[in-house]
Design a protein around this motif. Structure first.
Motif, short mmCIF file in Angstrom:
data_model
loop_
_atom_site.label_atom_id
_atom_site.label_comp_id
_atom_site.label_asym_id
_atom_site.label_seq_id
_atom_site.Cartn_x
_atom_site.Cartn_y
_atom_site.Cartn_z
N TYR A 18 39.80 38.06 31.60
CA TYR A 18 38.82 38.62 32.48
C TYR A 18 37.47 38.23 31.92
CZ TYR A 18 36.65 42.35 29.57
OH TYR A 18 36.15 42.87 28.37
N ASP A 19 37.10 38.07 30.58
CA ASP A 19 35.97 38.05 30.13
C ASP A 19 35.59 36.33 30.22
OD1 ASP A 19 33.80 38.05 27.24
OD2 ASP A 19 33.46 38.88 29.35
N ARG A 22 34.47 36.15 33.87
CA ARG A 22 33.03 36.72 33.97
C ARG A 22 32.02 35.78 33.77
NH1 ARG A 22 29.22 38.61 31.17
NH2 ARG A 22 30.46 38.40 29.20
N ARG A 26 29.44 33.58 35.66
CA ARG A 26 27.85 34.24 35.17
C ARG A 26 27.37 32.76 34.82
NH1 ARG A 26 27.32 35.85 29.23
NH2 ARG A 26 27.88 33.59 29.14
N ALA A 60 36.68 41.02 36.26
CA ALA A 60 35.68 40.45 36.07
C ALA A 60 34.40 40.23 36.82
CB ALA A 60 36.27 38.89 36.10
N GLN A 63 32.66 43.80 36.75
CA GLN A 63 31.56 43.52 35.74
C GLN A 63 30.31 42.74 36.16
OE1 GLN A 63 31.70 45.30 32.78
NE2 GLN A 63 29.47 44.41 32.32
N LEU A 64 30.54 41.73 36.86
CA LEU A 64 29.52 40.73 37.31
C LEU A 64 28.67 41.59 38.33
CD1 LEU A 64 31.41 37.31 37.80
CD2 LEU A 64 29.49 37.93 36.16
#
Length: 249
Positions: A18-19, A22, A26, A60, A63-64
Motif C-alpha cells: 500500500y505504501d 502511495r 505521490r 493507499a 492516505q493520499l
C-alpha cells in the motif's frame, strides 16, 4: 482532462504494497507529472495493473487523500487536488544529501544510544511523557571529516518497533526513518542558540559560539514518530529553500 496512463504508476519494491502505491502516485503528483485536476486511475484499474487487493489500493488512496494530494468524489472519481492558497513548509532534509550536494564527503558516528523509558532530562528536552518507550540517539555528522551537525534524536518505539533491532550501522537514523516511516505531519522550528561546552567540543567551535538549532517533530496521524534537535555551527551554515505549491522544488 483525459486520465493519465496507468503505466506511469510504477512500484519501487520497498516496504508494504500500500505504501509503494502511495509513494508512486505521490511522486507523480509532486513531480508535476500529474497536475491538479488530473484523473487518478480508478481502484479496479490499479488493482489489475499492480496485482493488489481492493483493500490495499483503497488504503493507499485514502492516505493520499488525508495528505491533501488527491480529492475523492463518489460520482466523478478521484482527481489530483489543487494546492492550497497559501502553503509553506521546510523539506525534511537528508543530511548525507545535504553534505554531498556541496561536493563534500559524508560520514557519521553514533556517539550514544539508549533504549527504554525517557529519563527526566530527555522527557523535558523533548516534551515527552516519562512512560514513553524511546530510542535516544546522539549522532555526529561530518563533511570532509569536519563536524557538520550534531543530532540529538528520540524515536518512539510504539510507532517504530523495528528500531529495536536496527543498529544504524549502514544508514544514519534520519535517512533510515525517511525510508521506513510513514508520516503525515511535520513541525519545524529554527532558533539561534549559543553552543554549550560539550556541544562546542564535539563541533570543534568555541563555547558560546552562535549556532542554528533546527528542531523537528513528525507524526503519523496523532501518533508521534520522532523528535530531533540538529545543532549547526552558525558561521558555517545558512539555509536556503525554494518552494512550490506542494513543497520544495
Amino acid at each position: 482532462m483525459s486520465p493519465p496512463q496507468i503505466d506511469a504508476v510504477t512500484l519501487d519494491g520497498a516496504g508494504p504494497l500500500y505504501d509503494q502505491i502511495r509513494r508512486a502516485i505521490r511522486d507523480l503528483i509532486l513531480a508535476g507529472s500529474w497536475p491538479p485536476g488530473t484523473a487518478v486511475p480508478p481502484e479496479h484499474a490499479l488493482m489489475e495493473k499492480l496485482g493488489a487487493s481492493r483493500m490495499t489500493v483503497h488504503r493507499a488512496l485514502a492516505q493520499l487523500a488525508r495528505e491533501g494530494l488527491i480529492t475523492r468524489r463518489r460520482r466523478s472519481g478521484t482527481i489530483v487536488a489543487s494546492p492550497p492558497a497559501s502553503h509553506a513548509m521546510l523539506d525534511i532534509l537528508s543530511i548525507p544529501e545535504e553534505v554531498r550536494e556541496h561536493g563534500q564527503i559524508y560520514s557519521y558516528r553514533i556517539l550514544q544510544r539508549r533504549d527504554g523509558k525517557a529519563s527526566r532530562e530527555i522527557a523535558a528536552r523533548f516534551d515527552l511523557a516519562r512512560s514513553a518507550e524511546i530510542a535516544h540517539l546522539t549522532v555526529l555528522h561530518f563533511a570532509d571529516r569536519a563536524p557538520h551537525v550534531l543530532e540529538d534524536r528520540v524515536i518512539h518505539l510504539a510507532a517504530m518497533p523495528k528500531v529495536v533491532d536496527e543498529t544504524f550501522a549502514e544508514t544514519p537514523p534520519g535517512d533510515w526513518l525517511l525510508r521506513n516511516s510513514l508520516w503525515t505531519q511535520a513541525e519545524h522550528a529554527i532558533s539561534a542558540v549559543a553552543a554549550g561546552p560539550q556541544e562546542a567540543e564535539l563541533l570543534t567551535i568555541d563555547t558560546g559560539e552562535p549556532c542554528l538549532l533546527v528542531e523537528r517533530r513528525t507524526w503519523n496521524q496523532a501518533q508521534p514518530i520522532t523528535a530531533v534537535r540538529l545543532l549547526y555551527p552558525g558561521g558555517r551554515h545558512r539555509f536556503v529553500g525554494r518552494f512550490g505549491p506542494y513543497g520544495a522544488v
